[in-house]
Design a protein around this motif. Sequence first.
Motif, PDB file in Angstrom:
ATOM      1  N   VAL A 186      14.689  12.500  41.089  1.00  0.00           N
ATOM      2  CA  VAL A 186      14.672  13.678  42.002  1.00  0.00           C
ATOM      3  C   VAL A 186      14.347  14.832  41.002  1.00  0.00           C
ATOM      4  O   VAL A 186      15.039  14.963  39.975  1.00  0.00           O
ATOM      5  N   ASN A 187      13.380  15.568  41.265  1.00  0.00           N
ATOM      6  CA  ASN A 187      12.799  16.698  40.519  1.00  0.00           C
ATOM      7  C   ASN A 187      13.277  17.870  41.237  1.00  0.00           C
ATOM      8  O   ASN A 187      12.641  18.102  42.286  1.00  0.00           O
ATOM      9  N   VAL A 188      13.769  18.885  40.823  1.00  0.00           N
ATOM     10  CA  VAL A 188      14.333  20.152  41.535  1.00  0.00           C
ATOM     11  C   VAL A 188      13.796  21.156  40.452  1.00  0.00           C
ATOM     12  O   VAL A 188      13.761  21.236  39.193  1.00  0.00           O
ATOM     13  N   GLY A 189      13.209  22.439  41.133  1.00  0.00           N
ATOM     14  CA  GLY A 189      13.089  23.548  40.370  1.00  0.00           C
ATOM     15  C   GLY A 189      12.627  24.683  41.046  1.00  0.00           C
ATOM     16  O   GLY A 189      12.765  24.589  42.193  1.00  0.00           O
ATOM     17  N   ALA A 190      12.075  25.642  40.201  1.00  0.00           N
ATOM     18  CA  ALA A 190      11.773  26.866  40.848  1.00  0.00           C
ATOM     19  C   ALA A 190      10.560  27.477  40.037  1.00  0.00           C
ATOM     20  O   ALA A 190      10.504  27.340  38.801  1.00  0.00           O
ATOM     21  N   PHE A 191       9.784  28.242  40.693  1.00  0.00           N
ATOM     22  CA  PHE A 191       8.788  29.131  39.907  1.00  0.00           C
ATOM     23  C   PHE A 191       8.848  30.610  40.497  1.00  0.00           C
ATOM     24  O   PHE A 191       9.100  30.814  41.627  1.00  0.00           O
ATOM     25  N   GLY A 192       8.426  31.458  39.509  1.00  0.00           N
ATOM     26  CA  GLY A 192       8.004  32.853  39.823  1.00  0.00           C
ATOM     27  C   GLY A 192       6.794  33.235  39.610  1.00  0.00           C
ATOM     28  O   GLY A 192       6.273  32.945  38.693  1.00  0.00           O
ATOM     29  N   GLU A 193       6.215  34.049  40.423  1.00  0.00           N
ATOM     30  CA  GLU A 193       4.889  34.459  40.105  1.00  0.00           C
ATOM     31  C   GLU A 193       4.670  36.005  40.071  1.00  0.00           C
ATOM     32  O   GLU A 193       5.482  36.671  41.070  1.00  0.00           O
ATOM     33  N   LEU A 194       4.072  36.678  39.526  1.00  0.00           N
ATOM     34  CA  LEU A 194       3.881  38.271  39.531  1.00  0.00           C
ATOM     35  C   LEU A 194       2.565  38.643  38.979  1.00  0.00           C
ATOM     36  O   LEU A 194       1.959  38.072  38.235  1.00  0.00           O
ATOM     37  N   GLY A 195       1.860  39.360  40.095  1.00  0.00           N
ATOM     38  CA  GLY A 195       0.490  39.736  39.666  1.00  0.00           C
ATOM     39  C   GLY A 195      -0.130  40.926  40.718  1.00  0.00           C
ATOM     40  O   GLY A 195       0.597  41.561  41.454  1.00  0.00           O
ATOM     41  N   VAL A 196      -1.235  41.219  40.474  1.00  0.00           N
ATOM     42  CA  VAL A 196      -1.853  42.424  41.299  1.00  0.00           C
ATOM     43  C   VAL A 196      -2.920  41.883  42.157  1.00  0.00           C
ATOM     44  O   VAL A 196      -3.394  40.917  41.591  1.00  0.00           O
ATOM     45  N   ALA A 197      -2.949  42.398  43.364  1.00  0.00           N
ATOM     46  CA  ALA A 197      -3.849  41.907  44.321  1.00  0.00           C
ATOM     47  C   ALA A 197      -4.803  43.137  44.868  1.00  0.00           C
ATOM     48  O   ALA A 197      -4.151  44.495  44.904  1.00  0.00           O
ATOM     49  N   ALA A 198      -6.082  42.893  44.973  1.00  0.00           N
ATOM     50  CA  ALA A 198      -6.897  43.871  45.559  1.00  0.00           C
ATOM     51  C   ALA A 198      -6.768  44.240  46.896  1.00  0.00           C
ATOM     52  O   ALA A 198      -6.282  43.209  47.614  1.00  0.00           O
ATOM     53  N   PRO A 199      -6.768  45.213  47.458  1.00  0.00           N
ATOM     54  CA  PRO A 199      -6.711  45.428  48.828  1.00  0.00           C
ATOM     55  C   PRO A 199      -7.762  44.883  49.638  1.00  0.00           C
ATOM     56  O   PRO A 199      -8.685  44.409  48.757  1.00  0.00           O
ATOM     57  N   GLU A 200      -7.699  44.582  50.888  1.00  0.00           N
ATOM     58  CA  GLU A 200      -8.520  43.700  51.617  1.00  0.00           C
ATOM     59  C   GLU A 200      -9.833  44.197  51.571  1.00  0.00           C
ATOM     60  O   GLU A 200     -10.151  45.497  51.990  1.00  0.00           O
TER      61      GLU A 200
END
Length: 566
Positions: A186-200
């Motif tokens: 059983v593999n359990v975990g979590a990740f977090g991401e943070l970044g910048v996105a260009a407008p559409e």
Amino acid sequence: MNGEKSLRDRGEGPVGYLAAILLLAAVLAAVAVSGVAAAVTTGTENAICRVLAVGGLSDCDDGGGRPIPPGTSPSPSGTGPSPSGSPSPSPSGTTQPSPSAQPSPTPSSPSPRPSGTPTPTPTPSQTPPVRPVNRPDPVCSGDADTGYRDVTVIVPARFVNVRGSVRAFYSITKIIDKDGKVRWLVNVGAFGELGVAAPEIPFLKGVWIGGNGTGTQTYSFDNEQDAREFPRKYAEARAKQALQLNPAIAPLLNVPFLGDKLRDWLGDTSLPKADKTGIEVGPAGGGTPNIKLPGEIVDASAPTRFWSLAGVARDKDGNWILNLRDRALTDPTVMVDLSKLPKQVLQRGTDAVLTYLEQQGKSKFGSEFKVPDKLRDQIAAAVKRGVKAGMTVEFIGQNDLQYTLDKHGNPVRLNRSVTFSWTARLRGNVSPLDNVPITGQVPLPAFSGGRTTTNYALDLRDPQDRREATLLFAQGALTWKAGIGSFHNHLTPQGRKLDELFRRRGTVTELTYDESAAGLSGSIEAQGRRKEGALRLEGENGHSVLTGAKIWRDGQGWVPWTECHR
């Protein structure tokens, strides 16, 4: 004072530095467009071979296509003398016996041997005996269940959008050991991401770049039921541990009577010792190329994401595992806006779908099952307000490299895993409220997808294996060709040699899976008025079934791996 300068007079000024930088850039550009770069690359590779050959770490060629025996120093010209007892190359390129190996030529007609002279015994072969190959035991991974829950937030800023997401995930995999014993990982975990996105922007929606941090823990169970219940227990324990650390709740645990009640409610938050705990970090990014056909009836898009992570893990025996992981996915999707179809076509299509659902209901619940007329009208009105339907096919490629050291820092094992999977689903999208789209996906019957995983393992405790693997890493790293952790490493010379080394000295297996029971997935999103900000909740459950297993055997190639089907 004469001969001395003040601090402000030392060094170059800004103009001098700028001139030096421009000069360096010009030199690098000239080298890049000339043949010097290729010559330097080739020369560096040959130099590494020569240095490692002197120490007995390599049997690579001497620069002229001829092998260098371990423990000897090659001639600078590549045609120097070879050691006693070894063949020496002739100018024509054929291999001739060395004079020192055969002091005198054999006469065409031997003279009679004197009576009573014993027959000389043959000289033992100078070729060293072939050492046995220590191949790691293969790991058979059977059926697996997976799932994740994801929260993504996009906040508009002045020039770019800030994008953050958190995902919790799990997997339950059946493992069949060499002795036939079955266990579950059983593999359990979590990740977090943070970044910048260009407008559409036209044709490219929501391009973003940022970083990813992932933490995982692996547990082993002998009982399947315990394994399947563990992800839920793990999530509950971690949630309660977070509450205990909450600054608003932690002081209450020390209050008489109230603290006892809170501890009773929280219960036991302890977890068993993990078999392995690891952390990975690295860049991540993505975007959604999209195009709308004239009339805006059909919308085609291809959401794409990538991760390139490096990390370290430690198992319960104290071994250290260094990880490199590259993963990329794309999700080509075609959606049809049903509300823009002619009314007659829309009405007929809606009636056909409802009739099909009604027939399925009758087959399961009896002939009394019927879709009420009022519900039919409500569904038809919702379709007119805005419903999209279509199909999506998700492609995922992943390359993992693991370098294992024991608790004393000695190399133990080199593992590589290459996975490719695809999954096809029907997708529907409805907006019961303005700017609140809800998306659902269901697998296509008998055409849902598959997965192929090729696993490589090499025992680095064997000196020969360790020397050859180290050589490939050194050559690749110093000549900018390795890409050892890259998904495309099998396309490079070092990557192909590494594959050959795994087959010749290690263990290579290939497992195939059926993803037809891939499960359901869905998301709900709340968008801002300008559709730049958003809150998205997403989840998916999947199931894969092992359908084929084969293993590489010397002299035979791929053969069925029957032990993996028990």
